[in-house]
Motif scaffolding. Structure first.
Motif, short mmCIF file in Angstrom:
data_model
loop_
_atom_site.label_atom_id
_atom_site.label_comp_id
_atom_site.label_asym_id
_atom_site.label_seq_id
_atom_site.Cartn_x
_atom_site.Cartn_y
_atom_site.Cartn_z
N GLY A 1 0.86 -1.34 0.04
CA GLY A 1 -0.38 0.01 -0.34
C GLY A 1 1.30 1.12 0.00
N PHE A 2 1.86 1.19 1.08
CA PHE A 2 2.73 2.16 0.74
C PHE A 2 3.76 2.47 -0.76
CE2 PHE A 2 3.54 2.47 5.18
CZ PHE A 2 3.49 3.84 5.75
N LYS A 3 3.60 1.94 -1.15
CA LYS A 3 4.25 1.21 -2.61
C LYS A 3 3.22 2.40 -3.77
CE LYS A 3 7.81 -2.16 -2.25
NZ LYS A 3 7.83 -3.79 -2.70
N ASP B 1 7.14 10.21 -4.61
CA ASP B 1 7.06 9.97 -3.03
C ASP B 1 8.53 9.09 -3.58
OD1 ASP B 1 6.69 11.52 -2.36
OD2 ASP B 1 5.14 11.29 -0.91
N THR B 2 10.22 8.81 -2.59
CA THR B 2 10.85 7.28 -2.72
C THR B 2 10.64 6.71 -1.56
OG1 THR B 2 12.55 9.17 -3.51
CG2 THR B 2 13.27 7.20 -2.65
N PHE B 3 10.00 5.69 -1.37
CA PHE B 3 9.64 4.54 -0.25
C PHE B 3 10.74 3.58 -0.07
CE2 PHE B 3 7.56 0.78 0.67
CZ PHE B 3 7.28 1.57 2.64
N ALA C 1 -2.03 6.34 4.99
CA ALA C 1 -0.64 6.56 5.71
C ALA C 1 0.41 7.61 4.37
CB ALA C 1 0.53 5.32 5.99
N ALA C 2 1.18 6.94 3.55
CA ALA C 2 0.88 7.51 2.62
C ALA C 2 0.74 8.57 2.29
CB ALA C 2 1.53 6.72 0.98
N HIS D 1 2.45 12.10 3.48
CA HIS D 1 3.23 13.64 2.08
C HIS D 1 2.42 14.79 2.52
CE1 HIS D 1 4.55 14.62 -2.33
NE2 HIS D 1 2.88 15.17 -2.05
N GLY D 2 1.16 14.74 2.81
CA GLY D 2 0.91 16.01 3.18
C GLY D 2 1.87 17.34 4.13
N MET D 3 1.94 16.09 5.78
CA MET D 3 2.82 16.59 6.78
C MET D 3 4.12 17.24 5.82
SD MET D 3 1.65 13.76 9.70
CE MET D 3 2.60 14.77 10.73
#
Length: 347
Positions: free
Chosen positions: A63-65, A73-75, A293-294, A298-300
């Motif tokens: 899900g993060f990916k 974003d780099t994960f 969570a991703a 990102h927003g934070m």
């Protein structure tokens, strides 16, 4: 010409404001008005699950990916081999040294990792707890993503147990580690509910701990079958535990005598449902949890999302989500899987 000692004093005086400014730049993000300073460069996110080899956390990673991919974003993900209390600390410290934008973590022991996480936040790194919160240690993270309203997890597990064994009989719990915050919260809820008339016929005989290790969980499940001949159900609110319990019951040819339920992934439990070893179990979507969570992280990091009760934010294809108390965000309701619907889900 100034004497040498005056030259040295002059240089020190000239450099002092810059040195103080550099020191101020390392203030804790909580001390910066409005939270974190918005990042202007690439966002780098690392997720630290409880341990490696756990299919539940593998689904969160996927899900993060997907979410980080959509956001460019780099994960990365790193994790200890075992879910010991202090095993995540060196991984946190390493990511602080690397200077990542954000650390997402599923805590093994909030008390053990809190100092390392506070150090990360002091360096301006966003810290978000995922899947399990840090009771009494909210200052060890800035926000938390939970898969569901954990306030009903315990009673929903008891409802499964009760329905499978006709509302009465002995059952056992096969948990993860002794200090896993999510597990302990659910078990405490179950114990409290057992004192109510609704569950008066259920008798909890033992809580076993498999440390989220497949072999230890299997050994513990086999021990429960041997120690309690009248056992009617094993409830394992952990994906490793429920698979181990199902395996133990299957090997012992005890499926007609002992029910298995708990929390697990459809892909992991499919064969046990198909062969009748497991009739029902529950879970939410860990994939959606990582995806949500991703977007939150990102927003934070970019300064577009400032956690606060009642604040809403967009979460990609999941739509809008809202912060509750203590900056907790709930992903969605739990699902009950059985033979009629398990083939609809693939995670």
């Amino acid at each position: 010409m100034l004497p040498p000692y005056r030259v040295r004093l002059f240089v020190i005086a000239a450099l002092l404001p810059a040195a103080l400014a550099a020191g101020c730049s390392k203030r804790s993000p909580q001390a910066i008005a409005g939270g974190h300073k918005a990042a202007t460069g690439p966002v780098t996110v690392v997720y630290i699950p409880k341990n490696t080899g756990n299919p539940y956390f593998d689904s969160i990673v996927q899900g993060f990916k997907k979410g980080c991919g959509e956001l460019h974003d780099t994960f990365t993900t790193v994790a200890p081999a075992t879910a010991d209390a202090a095993s995540q600390i060196p991984f946190i410290q390493d990511q602080v040294q690397r200077g990542v934008s954000a650390i997402a973590i599923s805590p093994n022991s909030p008390d053990a990792i809190k100092p390392a996480l506070k150090q990360a936040m002091a360096q301006g790194i966003v810290v978000v707890a995922v899947n399990g919160d840090m009771p009494g240690s909210e200052d060890g993270r800035e926000a938390c993503v939970l898969p569901m309203d954990f306030g009903i997890t315990g009673t929903s597990q008891l409802d499964l147990v009760s329905g499978l064994i006709g509302g009465k009989g002995d059952f056992a719990i096969l948990s993860a580690t002794t200090d896993a915050p999510d597990q302990n919260t659910w078990i405490a809820s179950m114990k409290a509910a057992l004192k109510t008339p609704k569950y008066a016929g259920l008798h909890l005989v033992q809580i076993a701990y498999g440390n989220d290790d497949p072999q230890k969980s299997l050994t513990e499940a086999q021990g429960l079958l041997t120690q309690f001949p009248n056992l009617k159900c094993i409830d394992a609110p952990t994906s490793v535990g429920i698979a181990a319990a199902a395996q133990a019951v299957e090997v012992a040819n005890a499926a007609g005598r002992v029910q298995v339920t708990g929390l697990g992934t459809p892909n992991q439990m499919r064969r046990f449902v198909k062969d009748g070893t497991v009739k029902k179990f529950a879970l939410w979507s860990p994939f959606d949890e990582g995806y949500l969570a991703a977007y939150l992280i990102h927003g934070m990091v970019k300064g577009a999302i400032k956690p606060g009760a009642g604040v809403s934010f967009p979460a990609g294809t999941l739509g809008n989500r809202q912060f509750g108390a203590k900056n907790v965000v709930v992903t969605g309701p739990p699902l009950v899987f059985d033979a009629s619907n398990i083939d609809k889900y693939h995670f």
